[in-house]
Design a protein around this motif. Structure first.
Motif, mmCIF file in Angstrom:
data_model
loop_
_atom_site.group_PDB
_atom_site.id
_atom_site.type_symbol
_atom_site.label_atom_id
_atom_site.label_comp_id
_atom_site.label_asym_id
_atom_site.label_seq_id
_atom_site.Cartn_x
_atom_site.Cartn_y
_atom_site.Cartn_z
ATOM 1 N N LYS A 229 41.989 50.183 32.835
ATOM 2 C CA LYS A 229 41.147 49.015 33.093
ATOM 3 C C LYS A 229 41.980 47.849 33.608
ATOM 4 C CE LYS A 229 37.634 51.301 31.530
ATOM 5 N NZ LYS A 229 36.626 51.840 32.476
ATOM 6 N N LEU A 230 42.701 48.097 34.684
ATOM 7 C CA LEU A 230 43.547 47.064 35.280
ATOM 8 C C LEU A 230 42.750 46.240 36.276
ATOM 9 C CD1 LEU A 230 46.702 49.253 35.873
ATOM 10 C CD2 LEU A 230 46.587 47.279 34.356
ATOM 11 N N ASP A 231 43.063 44.947 36.355
ATOM 12 C CA ASP A 231 42.419 44.078 37.336
ATOM 13 C C ASP A 231 43.284 43.890 38.570
ATOM 14 O OD1 ASP A 231 40.271 42.178 38.128
ATOM 15 O OD2 ASP A 231 41.931 40.746 38.053
ATOM 16 N N ALA A 232 44.591 44.080 38.450
ATOM 17 C CA ALA A 232 45.490 43.923 39.597
ATOM 18 C C ALA A 232 46.603 44.964 39.495
ATOM 19 C CB ALA A 232 46.078 42.515 39.631
ATOM 20 N N ILE A 233 46.864 45.651 40.625
ATOM 21 C CA ILE A 233 47.901 46.682 40.679
ATOM 22 C C ILE A 233 48.751 46.424 41.916
ATOM 23 C CG2 ILE A 233 48.399 49.150 40.791
ATOM 24 C CD1 ILE A 233 45.610 49.682 39.677
ATOM 25 N N PHE A 234 49.999 46.002 41.705
ATOM 26 C CA PHE A 234 50.919 45.743 42.804
ATOM 27 C C PHE A 234 52.053 46.772 42.753
ATOM 28 C CE2 PHE A 234 48.947 41.621 41.949
ATOM 29 C CZ PHE A 234 48.546 41.244 43.223
#
Length: 431
Positions: A229-234
């Motif tokens: 449940k990640l909101d940002a993946i860099f």
């Protein structure tokens, strides 16, 4: 030597007249009774205080100097007073070999809340009772520290934010960091970390923000990453390779960045709604077609697939990207004409299709410059336009014969019906 209980009556009878003896005995009795009662209250208070402390984690009675007890009676790993936080940070300090800004000069003594870059917060137990301070945030961004991460950092179980960008940390990520169950933000960007994707990250249950940019991580990307449940993946600017997992569309992230790696294969073919707002595939080794399912990403604002080896025609479904602001398709092997409705998207700010093999576009694309929309179509194969490829290159367009699943516009495009159109197209191949 006799006790005070036998000496005092003798002193009274030998030094005072008989008529005063009864009064003095009464005064003495009251005085001794008061002292005994006070002593009992202190002992009882200590007993009750310790009992409450051991039973509920709070209510300790501290009889020493100062405002705080010398330690957490439990020795909790993440507790400021329990020694766990101190042990973790001192172990980490010993692994850091260069500190040009002198940050660690403040990492002295047991009060870890006074350490530069370490921030504490008050904690509570399940009943809402205060349990003291814990290390909640570590922010060493732009510290230029050189060293590695140590397994003892797992003691900081109350840590919510760990920001370490722009340092010189190297090595791998300890698997013990999976114990950081309170962690919501992890920023390891712009360091020198290496090895495969850090498996510990997959076990951190509350993580929302993940930034691994500008490191030397390599190998394949795990499918489990896109189920979190990640909101940002860099993930950009590493050495990741292999195919992008097919379950990419499972991710609820609003931002996903794969740029500047060595990823290969196709962009996953997805026919389900994805809430992503920005996704960047640029500068990898991706091949195949731009998938028709991208048209379902109606919240998408930024899509960059530039500098890959994508080929074939663009799907008409891209015209359904009603929220798109930046669309970069440059430096691929794309052919055909731009979809009729693509250039009429209302929120478009920049459309880049340069360095492909497109053969034309409609009048809506001609009007983009009047709408103050950036439009770069240089180095294509569009007749009558300047800065196009030489004709010999256009006569043998690479990938021109590639068969991509398309939903031809036999009637006005209704974006909500793309899935139904795709199903019928897939079931009945066109001749």
């Amino acid at each position: 030597m006799g006790s005070s209980s036998t000496l005092l009556p003798s002193l009274i009878t030998s030094h005072f007249p008989p008529y005063m003896e009864s009064s003095l005995f009464l005064v003495l009795f009251l005085f001794l009774t008061t002292q005994v009662q006070s002593a009992v209250e202190i002992v009882a208070g200590v007993a009750v205080g310790v009992g409450v402390g051991l039973g509920t984690g709070g209510g300790n009675l501290w009889l020493g100097e100062g405002n705080s007890p010398p330690g957490d009676p439990f020795g909790r790993p993440g507790s400021v007073f329990g020694g766990g936080a101190y042990a973790a940070l001192q172990a980490w300090k010993s692994s850091i070999t260069d500190d040009p800004l002198g940050i660690l000069s403040t990492w002295v003594g047991s009060d870890v809340c006074s350490y530069k870059g370490v921030f504490c917060a008050d904690s509570q137990d399940l009943l809402g009772n205060p349990t003291g301070k814990v290390v909640a945030t570590i922010d060493l961004n732009h510290g230029n520290l050189q060293g590695s991460l140590v397994r003892e950092l797992s003691y900081l179980t109350d840590l919510s934010i760990l920001h370490l960008n722009s340092n010189r940390f190297s090595g791998t990520i300890p698997f013990s960091l999976r114990e950081l169950t309170s962690l919501t933000e992890l920023d390891l960007s712009n360091n020198r970390f290496s090895g495969s994707f850090p498996t510990a990250i997959l076990y951190i249950p509350n993580l929302l923000y993940l930034d691994l940019r500008f490191n030397y991580f390599s190998g394949s990307l795990p499918m489990e990453l896109f189920n979190k449940k990640l909101d940002a993946i860099f993930l950009n600017n590493n050495l990741f390779e292999g195919e992008i997992p097919e379950n990419l569309a499972n991710s609820p992230a609003s931002v996903i960045n794969f740029a500047n790696n060595k990823l290969s294969g196709n962009i996953p073919f997805m026919l389900n709604y994805v809430g992503v707002k920005e996704i960047l595939f640029l500068n990898n080794k991706l091949t195949g077609c731009v998938p028709e399912g991208l048209g379902l990403w109606t919240d998408l604002q930024v899509l960059d697939v530039s500098s890959n080896s994508l080929s074939g025609r663009l799907p008409d479904s891209l015209s359904c990207l009603s929220g798109i602001e930046v669309l970069n398709l440059a430096n691929n092997k794309l052919t055909g004409e731009l979809p009729d409705l693509l250039c009429s998207l209302r929120n478009l700010i920049n459309l880049t299709v340069s360095a492909n093999f497109f053969s034309g576009f409609n009048q809506d694309c001609e009007r983009l410059t009047f709408r103050d929309v950036g439009f770069d179509f240089s180095f294509n194969c569009i007749p009558g336009k300047v800065m196009q490829r030489p004709q010999p290159q256009c006569s043998g367009s690479p990938g021109a014969g590639l068969s991509c699943l398309r939903n031809p516009l036999t009637k006005p495009l209704v974006c909500g019906s793309i899935v139904g159109g795709l199903d019928s197209t897939a079931a009945t191949p066109s001749p």
